[in-house]
Design a protein around this motif. Sequence first.
Motif, short mmCIF file in Angstrom:
data_model
loop_
_atom_site.label_atom_id
_atom_site.label_comp_id
_atom_site.label_asym_id
_atom_site.label_seq_id
_atom_site.Cartn_x
_atom_site.Cartn_y
_atom_site.Cartn_z
N LEU B 200 0.84 -1.20 0.00
CA LEU B 200 0.00 0.00 0.00
C LEU B 200 0.87 1.25 0.00
N GLY B 201 1.98 1.19 0.76
CA GLY B 201 2.90 2.32 0.80
C GLY B 201 3.44 2.66 -0.57
N VAL B 202 3.89 1.63 -1.29
CA VAL B 202 4.44 1.87 -2.63
C VAL B 202 3.35 2.40 -3.56
N ALA B 203 2.15 1.83 -3.46
CA ALA B 203 1.05 2.30 -4.31
C ALA B 203 0.79 3.79 -4.06
N LEU B 204 0.74 4.16 -2.79
CA LEU B 204 0.47 5.57 -2.46
C LEU B 204 1.63 6.46 -2.91
N GLY B 205 2.85 5.95 -2.73
CA GLY B 205 4.02 6.72 -3.16
C GLY B 205 3.97 7.00 -4.65
N MET B 206 3.58 5.99 -5.43
CA MET B 206 3.52 6.18 -6.88
C MET B 206 2.45 7.22 -7.25
N ILE B 207 1.31 7.13 -6.54
CA ILE B 207 0.25 8.10 -6.84
C ILE B 207 0.70 9.52 -6.48
N LEU B 208 1.34 9.63 -5.31
CA LEU B 208 1.81 10.94 -4.85
C LEU B 208 2.79 11.55 -5.86
N LEU B 209 3.72 10.71 -6.33
CA LEU B 209 4.69 11.20 -7.32
C LEU B 209 4.01 11.60 -8.62
N SER B 210 2.99 10.82 -9.03
CA SER B 210 2.30 11.15 -10.28
C SER B 210 1.58 12.49 -10.16
N VAL B 211 0.93 12.70 -9.01
CA VAL B 211 0.23 13.98 -8.83
C VAL B 211 1.24 15.12 -8.91
N SER B 212 2.36 14.95 -8.23
CA SER B 212 3.39 15.98 -8.24
C SER B 212 3.90 16.22 -9.66
N LEU B 213 4.05 15.12 -10.41
CA LEU B 213 4.51 15.24 -11.80
C LEU B 213 3.51 16.05 -12.62
N ILE B 214 2.23 15.71 -12.47
CA ILE B 214 1.20 16.42 -13.24
C ILE B 214 1.18 17.91 -12.89
N VAL B 215 1.24 18.18 -11.57
CA VAL B 215 1.23 19.58 -11.14
C VAL B 215 2.40 20.34 -11.77
N ASN B 216 3.58 19.70 -11.75
CA ASN B 216 4.75 20.39 -12.29
C ASN B 216 4.70 20.54 -13.80
N ILE B 217 4.08 19.57 -14.48
CA ILE B 217 3.90 19.72 -15.92
C ILE B 217 3.00 20.93 -16.20
N ILE B 218 1.92 21.04 -15.43
CA ILE B 218 1.02 22.19 -15.64
C ILE B 218 1.76 23.50 -15.40
N ILE B 219 2.51 23.56 -14.29
CA ILE B 219 3.24 24.80 -13.99
C ILE B 219 4.22 25.13 -15.11
N SER B 220 4.91 24.11 -15.63
CA SER B 220 5.90 24.41 -16.66
C SER B 220 5.25 24.82 -17.97
N ILE B 221 4.09 24.24 -18.28
CA ILE B 221 3.36 24.68 -19.48
C ILE B 221 2.96 26.14 -19.33
N MET B 222 2.49 26.49 -18.14
CA MET B 222 2.07 27.88 -17.93
C MET B 222 3.24 28.83 -18.03
N GLN B 223 4.38 28.39 -17.47
CA GLN B 223 5.54 29.27 -17.55
C GLN B 223 6.00 29.45 -18.99
N ARG B 224 5.89 28.39 -19.79
CA ARG B 224 6.27 28.52 -21.18
C ARG B 224 5.33 29.50 -21.89
N ARG B 225 4.04 29.38 -21.59
CA ARG B 225 3.08 30.32 -22.20
C ARG B 225 3.41 31.75 -21.80
N LEU B 226 3.89 31.89 -20.54
CA LEU B 226 4.20 33.22 -20.03
C LEU B 226 5.37 33.84 -20.75
N SER B 227 6.40 33.02 -20.97
CA SER B 227 7.63 33.58 -21.53
C SER B 227 7.46 33.92 -23.00
N LYS B 228 6.35 33.45 -23.63
CA LYS B 228 6.14 33.77 -25.04
C LYS B 228 5.65 35.20 -25.21
#
Lengths: 218, 228
Positions: B200-228
């Motif tokens: 269960l720990g590993v399952a939760l860890g994977m989900i936590l990392l995925s959420v963090s990954l998604i959040v950071n992808i969104i932030i980086s897309i927004m920053q790219r839009r900003l710098s344009k």
Amino acid sequence: MIKIPPLKKTYSSRTVLDFPGTDLEKGRIYAVIGSNGSGKSTFAKILSGMIKDDDKQKLFKDIAVGYMPQRNYSFRMSVVRNILLGGKDPSLANELMERLKISHLKDKRAKSLSGGETARMALARLMMGKYDIVILDEPTSAMDMESSLLTEELIKEYVKNTNCALILITHSLQQAKRIADDVLFFHKGSLLEYGSAEKVLYEPENAETKKFLEFYGS
Amino acid sequence: MKTSILKAIELILSMDAELIDILSVTAKMSIQSSLIALLIGLPIGIILGGYEFPGKNILLILNRTLMGTPPVVCGLIFYMLFSGVGPFRHLKLLFTVEIMVLAQVFLITPIIIGNVESFISTIAPNVKETAKGLGFSHIKTLFLIINESVYQIFSAYLLAFSRSIAEVGAVSMVGGAISWKTNVMTTAIMQYTNRGNFTLGVALGMILLSVSLIVNIIISIMQRRLSK
Ligand SMILES: Nc1ncnc2c1ncn2[C@@H]1O[C@H](COP(=O)(O)OP(=O)(O)OP(=O)(O)O)[C@@H](O)[C@H]1O
Ligand SMILES: [Mg+2]
């Protein structure tokens, strides 16, 4: 006639502006010249209400002041929408863009414009409105010769049409000679010479003014 | 290691009831706390970044200090306030999701304030000068400042959200990591690891990392839009 009272501005005991006060006449173009740091922008910022003078005077009542800063901000929207922030008339916006040769940039994001293009957009944005006093802080310093001349023509027409008193801060003596009615020469925060363009630019009385004109002229 | 990862994936795919409960408690806590933090932090950040007033520097220093509050200290404070000896004991909030939200709000509001303030203070002088020159009202100028900052505000929100989802110290103290009630992803990982149940720990860890990954992808897309 618009009365400007004496103005003083001090930053940590250093006086950067000590202006004796004067009257501005509507329909005239006043060029403000002087070296870097002579207090020109400080004068503009106080007149526009951006900053307060040492006495914290409220300068004008019922007098609209339009002001184009030395550094213009492009809002996060298209060029034409930036211009329409200054006034609602779309046909005037089109005309101004036409005159300043930025019609082809109409739908571009304003933040992507070059320095000279941004200045032309900012000028169009300001000219969408009507003011009693208009202050332009080095509007053409980022522009090429062609745009500068277009801008000068437009400024003259704008003053005639809206009957405002226009204060033009410039580093170009040629520009002052071409469009100014009166000239104010600032030196280290003081107004050293003030009079008609012919007099100040061609027959100055003050030694500092002469030195300045010789350095910049021909 | 390999088998526990496979088992973890199996667990996620089987929509294990306890896993789903942990996820929903986590989502409830993080979304609530980050939205409340945004509601409080945004206006404060705008005022601190956009306006000059006496005492502003003291508030900025205070906020920077709060941004660095160690979560366990925050947990301790809220524990003492709401426990059997604290002034708020009659509210009976200890070991509920509500108090976890409160503690999180305390931790992440300063993050939103700090991020919003730092961006707005860089643009406000220029925006205000241009707006003043065009004769705009204070309200119109304020709207323009906010409009210039929407991406940064959203980034600040996501940052606060991901901090909230990953935080463990405070929520375990005030929430108590009670299964089926206040157990969130981070506290569950600790708990199950301690019990030697890694799946269960590993399952939760994977989900936590995925959420963090998604959040950071969104932030980086927004920053790219900003710098344009
Ligand atoms: N906020 C401030 N704090 C301290 N000094 C300032 C501040 N703003 C301006 N000054 C000083 O006031 C003096 C006049 O500045 P100002 O911007 O009015 O010059 P200027 O004539 O417009 O120069 P330029 O031709 O370079 O635009 C400068 O020496 C500048 O360093
Ligand atoms: Mg200047």
